[in-house]
Design an enzyme around this catalytic site. Structure first.
Site, PDB file in Angstrom:
ATOM      1  N   GLY A 250       3.373   2.922  -4.438  1.00 22.22           N
ATOM      2  CA  GLY A 250       3.607   3.666  -5.907  1.00 22.22           C
ATOM      3  C   GLY A 250       3.296   2.817  -7.114  1.00 22.22           C
ATOM      4  O   GLY A 250       3.596   3.155  -8.101  1.00 22.22           O
ATOM      5  N   LYS A 251       2.431   1.628  -6.852  1.00 24.24           N
ATOM      6  CA  LYS A 251       1.814   0.965  -8.011  1.00 24.24           C
ATOM      7  C   LYS A 251       1.116   1.827  -8.991  1.00 24.24           C
ATOM      8  O   LYS A 251       1.176   1.820 -10.170  1.00 24.24           O
ATOM      9  CB  LYS A 251       1.313  -0.271  -7.734  1.00 24.24           C
ATOM     10  CG  LYS A 251       0.054  -0.260  -7.088  1.00 24.24           C
ATOM     11  CD  LYS A 251      -0.526  -1.341  -6.164  1.00 24.24           C
ATOM     12  CE  LYS A 251      -1.642  -1.399  -5.511  1.00 24.24           C
ATOM     13  NZ  LYS A 251      -2.788  -0.425  -5.919  1.00 24.24           N
TER      14      LYS A 251
ATOM     15  N   CYS B 150       8.135  -3.457   7.095  1.00 21.38           N
ATOM     16  CA  CYS B 150       9.120  -4.795   6.916  1.00 21.38           C
ATOM     17  C   CYS B 150       8.501  -6.001   7.955  1.00 21.38           C
ATOM     18  O   CYS B 150       7.770  -5.784   8.802  1.00 21.38           O
ATOM     19  CB  CYS B 150      10.683  -4.378   7.200  1.00 21.38           C
ATOM     20  SG  CYS B 150      10.980  -4.342   9.045  1.00 21.38           S
TER      21      CYS B 150
ATOM     22  N   MET C 135       1.021  -1.313   0.024  1.00 19.05           N
ATOM     23  CA  MET C 135      -0.024   0.157   0.072  1.00 19.05           C
ATOM     24  C   MET C 135       0.896   1.385  -0.089  1.00 19.05           C
ATOM     25  O   MET C 135       1.842   1.060   0.604  1.00 19.05           O
ATOM     26  CB  MET C 135      -0.730  -0.191   1.313  1.00 19.05           C
ATOM     27  CG  MET C 135      -1.930  -1.042   1.314  1.00 19.05           C
ATOM     28  SD  MET C 135      -3.246  -0.632   0.261  1.00 19.05           S
ATOM     29  CE  MET C 135      -4.367   0.654   1.028  1.00 19.05           C
TER      30      MET C 135
ATOM     31  N   CYS D 134      10.079   0.825   4.902  1.00 25.08           N
ATOM     32  CA  CYS D 134       9.319   0.686   6.108  1.00 25.08           C
ATOM     33  C   CYS D 134      10.126   2.042   6.878  1.00 25.08           C
ATOM     34  O   CYS D 134      11.052   2.473   6.396  1.00 25.08           O
ATOM     35  CB  CYS D 134       9.711  -0.680   6.871  1.00 25.08           C
ATOM     36  SG  CYS D 134       9.092  -0.697   8.595  1.00 25.08           S
TER      37      CYS D 134
ATOM     38  N   ASP E 286      -5.231  -2.005 -12.529  1.00 23.64           N
ATOM     39  CA  ASP E 286      -4.836  -1.676 -11.337  1.00 23.64           C
ATOM     40  C   ASP E 286      -5.855  -2.124 -10.255  1.00 23.64           C
ATOM     41  O   ASP E 286      -6.769  -3.159 -10.748  1.00 23.64           O
ATOM     42  CB  ASP E 286      -5.392  -0.031 -11.325  1.00 23.64           C
ATOM     43  CG  ASP E 286      -4.306   0.656 -10.235  1.00 23.64           C
ATOM     44  OD1 ASP E 286      -3.302  -0.074  -9.683  1.00 23.64           O
ATOM     45  OD2 ASP E 286      -4.682   1.533  -9.844  1.00 23.64           O
ATOM     46  N   GLU E 287      -5.046  -2.424  -9.092  1.00 26.58           N
ATOM     47  CA  GLU E 287      -5.807  -3.227  -8.270  1.00 26.58           C
ATOM     48  C   GLU E 287      -6.176  -4.788  -8.449  1.00 26.58           C
ATOM     49  O   GLU E 287      -7.201  -5.457  -8.106  1.00 26.58           O
ATOM     50  CB  GLU E 287      -7.224  -2.638  -7.698  1.00 26.58           C
ATOM     51  CG  GLU E 287      -7.125  -1.216  -7.315  1.00 26.58           C
ATOM     52  CD  GLU E 287      -6.395  -0.946  -6.091  1.00 26.58           C
ATOM     53  OE1 GLU E 287      -6.179  -1.861  -5.700  1.00 26.58           O
ATOM     54  OE2 GLU E 287      -5.965   0.262  -6.002  1.00 26.58           O
ATOM     55  N   ALA E 288      -5.146  -5.243  -9.161  1.00 28.72           N
ATOM     56  CA  ALA E 288      -5.277  -6.573  -9.474  1.00 28.72           C
ATOM     57  C   ALA E 288      -5.350  -7.743  -8.363  1.00 28.72           C
ATOM     58  O   ALA E 288      -5.608  -8.753  -8.706  1.00 28.72           O
ATOM     59  CB  ALA E 288      -3.998  -6.854 -10.611  1.00 28.72           C
TER      60      ALA E 288
END
Ligand SMILES: [Zn+2]
Length: 184
Positions: A12-13, A177, A9, A140, A81-83
């Site tokens: 940057g996707k 992390c 989340m 993180c 997106d949101e795959a």
């Protein structure tokens, strides 16, 4: 060809999707963008980045069947997106009908795991079937690589129980992390 770009989340996707779309359009490619009807953070049918740019998208539902149809004619690349919200059947349909059957390039962007550290159905199948995996890396708070999504409550405290999907958006999540995830 099936590509899976994954991140946490706020990793940057959506920005990566918009960047790739911009790049494809600039060289004259025809692009179809899809996003999940479940993602209503901004507005249904939009891919939006915190960086500002956005684009319209067609929405897919759990019942959407991915088979060759008029929607995919004259398209060079499909971007989803949101795959992580794809079902196992849908990932298999994309892989078989669109990529193998029609030589379409499909680029999927999504999360790998839920806030409880479990695989999303769509992500598990994409990790299994994609021709290429692309990690979009983020950090993180402690400086290590973030690979998990921690859900937090209104006062920033970690939450470990609850439904997989929570309305309220990405301010309720923090990329972490493994060490910070399990210490919480
Ligand atoms: Zn950490």
């Amino acid at each position: 060809m099936l590509d899976f770009y994954y991140s946490t989340m706020r990793g940057g996707k959506s920005t990566a999707l918009l960047q790739r779309r911009h790049n494809l359009l600039s060289i004259g490619k025809r692009v179809l963008v899809l996003t999940s009807a479940l993602d209503d953070r901004f507005e249904v049918g939009k891919v939006t980045s915190r960086m500002g740019p956005q684009c319209d998208a067609q929405v897919f539902h759990r019942e959407t069947v991915f088979a060759m149809s008029a929607a995919f004619v004259n398209i060079d690349e499909v971007m989803i997106d949101e795959a992580q919200f794809l079902t196992s059947d849908q990932v298999q349909q994309i892989h078989q009908n669109l990529c193998a059957g029609q030589d379409l390039r499909v680029s999927c962007f999504g999360l790998r795991s839920t806030f409880q550290g479990r695989p999303f159905e769509g992500a598990a199948w994409l990790l299994a079937l994609a021709d290429a995996l692309h990690e979009i890396s983020t950090l993180c708070g402690c400086g290590s690589k973030a690979t998990l999504n921690q859900r937090v409550d209104g006062s920033g405290m970690p939450v470990r129980q609850g439904p997989e999907l929570e309305i309220g958006g990405d301010t309720r999540y923090r990329p972490v992390c493994p060490k910070c995830f399990y210490e919480a």
